[in-house]
Design a protein around this motif. Structure first.
Motif, PDB file in Angstrom:
ATOM      1  N   ARG A   3       0.894  -1.112   0.002  1.00 11.52           N
ATOM      2  CA  ARG A   3       0.070  -0.067  -0.232  1.00 11.52           C
ATOM      3  C   ARG A   3       0.694   1.189  -0.140  1.00 11.52           C
ATOM      4  NH1 ARG A   3      -3.878  -0.219   5.101  1.00 11.52           N
ATOM      5  NH2 ARG A   3      -1.935  -0.899   5.970  1.00 11.52           N
ATOM      6  N   SER A   4       0.269   2.369  -0.209  1.00 15.81           N
ATOM      7  CA  SER A   4       0.817   3.789  -0.324  1.00 15.81           C
ATOM      8  C   SER A   4       1.061   4.256   0.793  1.00 15.81           C
ATOM      9  CB  SER A   4       0.422   4.655  -1.141  1.00 15.81           C
ATOM     10  OG  SER A   4      -1.017   5.178  -0.543  1.00 15.81           O
ATOM     11  N   PHE A   5       2.056   4.919   1.129  1.00 13.68           N
ATOM     12  CA  PHE A   5       2.269   5.722   2.553  1.00 13.68           C
ATOM     13  C   PHE A   5       0.917   6.222   3.049  1.00 13.68           C
ATOM     14  CE2 PHE A   5       3.205   9.134   5.446  1.00 13.68           C
ATOM     15  CZ  PHE A   5       3.949   8.742   6.318  1.00 13.68           C
ATOM     16  N   ARG A   6       0.105   6.917   2.120  1.00 11.62           N
ATOM     17  CA  ARG A   6      -1.056   7.752   2.388  1.00 11.62           C
ATOM     18  C   ARG A   6      -1.857   6.370   3.106  1.00 11.62           C
ATOM     19  NH1 ARG A   6      -5.941   8.032   0.795  1.00 11.62           N
ATOM     20  NH2 ARG A   6      -7.281   9.834   0.927  1.00 11.62           N
ATOM     21  N   ALA A 109      10.943  19.794  18.378  1.00 11.43           N
ATOM     22  CA  ALA A 109       9.840  18.834  17.798  1.00 11.43           C
ATOM     23  C   ALA A 109       8.871  19.105  18.090  1.00 11.43           C
ATOM     24  CB  ALA A 109      10.335  17.338  18.484  1.00 11.43           C
ATOM     25  N   HIS A 110       8.805  20.427  19.111  1.00  9.29           N
ATOM     26  CA  HIS A 110       7.450  20.986  19.564  1.00  9.29           C
ATOM     27  C   HIS A 110       6.706  21.203  18.296  1.00  9.29           C
ATOM     28  CE1 HIS A 110      10.126  21.760  22.601  1.00  9.29           C
ATOM     29  NE2 HIS A 110       9.093  21.810  23.567  1.00  9.29           N
ATOM     30  N   LYS A 111       7.241  21.872  17.168  1.00  6.35           N
ATOM     31  CA  LYS A 111       6.737  22.292  15.766  1.00  6.35           C
ATOM     32  C   LYS A 111       6.688  21.114  14.765  1.00  6.35           C
ATOM     33  CE  LYS A 111       8.392  26.748  17.401  1.00  6.35           C
ATOM     34  NZ  LYS A 111       8.738  27.981  16.669  1.00  6.35           N
ATOM     35  N   PHE A 112       6.655  19.994  14.887  1.00  8.93           N
ATOM     36  CA  PHE A 112       6.727  18.907  14.017  1.00  8.93           C
ATOM     37  C   PHE A 112       5.302  19.076  13.252  1.00  8.93           C
ATOM     38  CE2 PHE A 112       5.720  14.796  12.451  1.00  8.93           C
ATOM     39  CZ  PHE A 112       6.731  14.294  11.766  1.00  8.93           C
ATOM     40  N   GLY A 113       5.622  19.157  11.844  1.00 11.18           N
ATOM     41  CA  GLY A 113       4.344  19.197  11.029  1.00 11.18           C
ATOM     42  C   GLY A 113       4.924  19.618   9.607  1.00 11.18           C
ATOM     43  N   PHE A 114       3.958  19.846   8.618  1.00 12.56           N
ATOM     44  CA  PHE A 114       4.281  20.010   7.432  1.00 12.56           C
ATOM     45  C   PHE A 114       3.451  20.997   6.899  1.00 12.56           C
ATOM     46  CE2 PHE A 114       5.258  15.629   8.478  1.00 12.56           C
ATOM     47  CZ  PHE A 114       6.635  15.385   7.983  1.00 12.56           C
ATOM     48  N   GLU A 119       3.183  17.681   1.285  1.00 11.68           N
ATOM     49  CA  GLU A 119       4.470  17.509   2.037  1.00 11.68           C
ATOM     50  C   GLU A 119       4.199  16.378   3.090  1.00 11.68           C
ATOM     51  OE1 GLU A 119       6.251  21.061   3.637  1.00 11.68           O
ATOM     52  OE2 GLU A 119       5.859  22.123   1.905  1.00 11.68           O
ATOM     53  N   VAL A 120       3.443  16.181   3.657  1.00 13.03           N
ATOM     54  CA  VAL A 120       3.365  14.949   4.469  1.00 13.03           C
ATOM     55  C   VAL A 120       3.476  13.727   3.888  1.00 13.03           C
ATOM     56  CG1 VAL A 120       1.832  13.634   6.169  1.00 13.03           C
ATOM     57  CG2 VAL A 120       1.673  16.252   6.103  1.00 13.03           C
ATOM     58  N   LEU A 121       2.706  13.191   2.805  1.00 12.96           N
ATOM     59  CA  LEU A 121       2.685  12.321   2.181  1.00 12.96           C
ATOM     60  C   LEU A 121       4.027  12.091   1.292  1.00 12.96           C
ATOM     61  CD1 LEU A 121      -0.774  12.270   0.796  1.00 12.96           C
ATOM     62  CD2 LEU A 121       0.023  11.286   2.615  1.00 12.96           C
ATOM     63  N   GLU A 122       4.787  12.978   0.677  1.00 12.67           N
ATOM     64  CA  GLU A 122       5.908  13.193  -0.158  1.00 12.67           C
ATOM     65  C   GLU A 122       7.114  12.836   0.737  1.00 12.67           C
ATOM     66  OE1 GLU A 122       8.480  16.393  -1.880  1.00 12.67           O
ATOM     67  OE2 GLU A 122       6.313  16.296  -3.030  1.00 12.67           O
ATOM     68  N   GLU A 123       7.188  13.476   2.139  1.00 10.45           N
ATOM     69  CA  GLU A 123       7.828  13.023   2.905  1.00 10.45           C
ATOM     70  C   GLU A 123       8.114  11.548   3.370  1.00 10.45           C
ATOM     71  OE1 GLU A 123      11.631  13.418   5.218  1.00 10.45           O
ATOM     72  OE2 GLU A 123      10.736  14.614   3.491  1.00 10.45           O
ATOM     73  N   GLY A 124       6.694  11.230   3.838  1.00  8.35           N
ATOM     74  CA  GLY A 124       6.664   9.686   4.032  1.00  8.35           C
ATOM     75  C   GLY A 124       7.185   8.808   3.066  1.00  8.35           C
ATOM     76  N   GLU A 125       6.867   9.025   1.917  1.00  7.37           N
ATOM     77  CA  GLU A 125       7.299   8.135   0.698  1.00  7.37           C
ATOM     78  C   GLU A 125       8.701   8.165   0.689  1.00  7.37           C
ATOM     79  OE1 GLU A 125       5.568   6.074  -1.050  1.00  7.37           O
ATOM     80  OE2 GLU A 125       3.466   6.651  -0.484  1.00  7.37           O
ATOM     81  N   LYS A 126       9.381   9.290   0.762  1.00 12.20           N
ATOM     82  CA  LYS A 126      10.796   9.279   0.917  1.00 12.20           C
ATOM     83  C   LYS A 126      11.256   8.789   1.941  1.00 12.20           C
ATOM     84  CE  LYS A 126      11.327  14.230  -1.013  1.00 12.20           C
ATOM     85  NZ  LYS A 126      11.719  15.648  -0.761  1.00 12.20           N
ATOM     86  N   LEU A 127      10.834   8.679   3.113  1.00 16.09           N
ATOM     87  CA  LEU A 127      11.471   7.731   4.182  1.00 16.09           C
ATOM     88  C   LEU A 127      11.282   6.447   3.846  1.00 16.09           C
ATOM     89  CD1 LEU A 127      10.241  10.163   6.986  1.00 16.09           C
ATOM     90  CD2 LEU A 127      12.444  10.157   6.290  1.00 16.09           C
ATOM     91  N   VAL A 128      10.012   6.075   3.382  1.00 12.48           N
ATOM     92  CA  VAL A 128       9.731   4.833   3.027  1.00 12.48           C
ATOM     93  C   VAL A 128      11.053   4.090   2.174  1.00 12.48           C
ATOM     94  CG1 VAL A 128       8.341   3.025   2.019  1.00 12.48           C
ATOM     95  CG2 VAL A 128       7.496   4.509   3.703  1.00 12.48           C
TER      96      VAL A 128
END
Length: 143
Positions: A3-6, A109-114, A119-128
């Protein structure tokens, strides 16, 4: 087929809703609520106080999603380790047996987010992809 990261991220987020309160909330809306943080919102976050448990949980969920996507792709269990201190500094590790397949450092890390859903999905796919690449380079998880 993996499955996709999403899709994996939505599964993980929805698993934290045992009473189906979010059943009528669109998938992209859920991801946005969890991980999209605008510049204005980030400016309002006080990085000098202790990081909230909710923020740590969201960061952990993100890396657990990366690990699960790799697991589904290769059939091997990946362990997620997250060590973030109260000041918002730390790192996330994805580990297979004795091998660190991914290491990401965090500060503020307090400010973790995209900025956007994309960007959320793109970064996740890159990490995978990076985790799979490192596993292949180390020869620890067969393709």
């Amino acid at each position: 087929m993996a499955r996709s990261f999403r899709d994996v991220l939505i599964t993980k987020i929805r698993s934290h809703d045992p009473h189906n309160i979010w059943k009528n909330v669109a998938d992209d809306t859920l991801i946005t609520r969890y991980y999209v943080v605008t510049k204005e919102e980030k400016k309002k976050i006080d990085a000098f106080k202790a990081i909230s448990p909710e923020t740590v949980a969201k960061i952990r969920l993100y890396y657990e999603t990366v690990a699960l996507a790799v697991e589904e792709s290769r059939g091997q269990m990946i362990i997620t380790v997250l060590d973030i201190n109260t000041e918002g500094f730390g790192r996330a590790l994805l580990i297979y047996e004795d091998f660190i397949l991914l290491q990401k450092f965090h500060r503020n890390a307090h400010k973790f987010g995209f900025a956007t859903l994309e960007e959320v999905l793109e970064e996740g796919e890159k990490l995978v992809a990076k985790t799979l690449e490192n596993a292949g380079r180390l020869g620890v998880i067969p393709a």
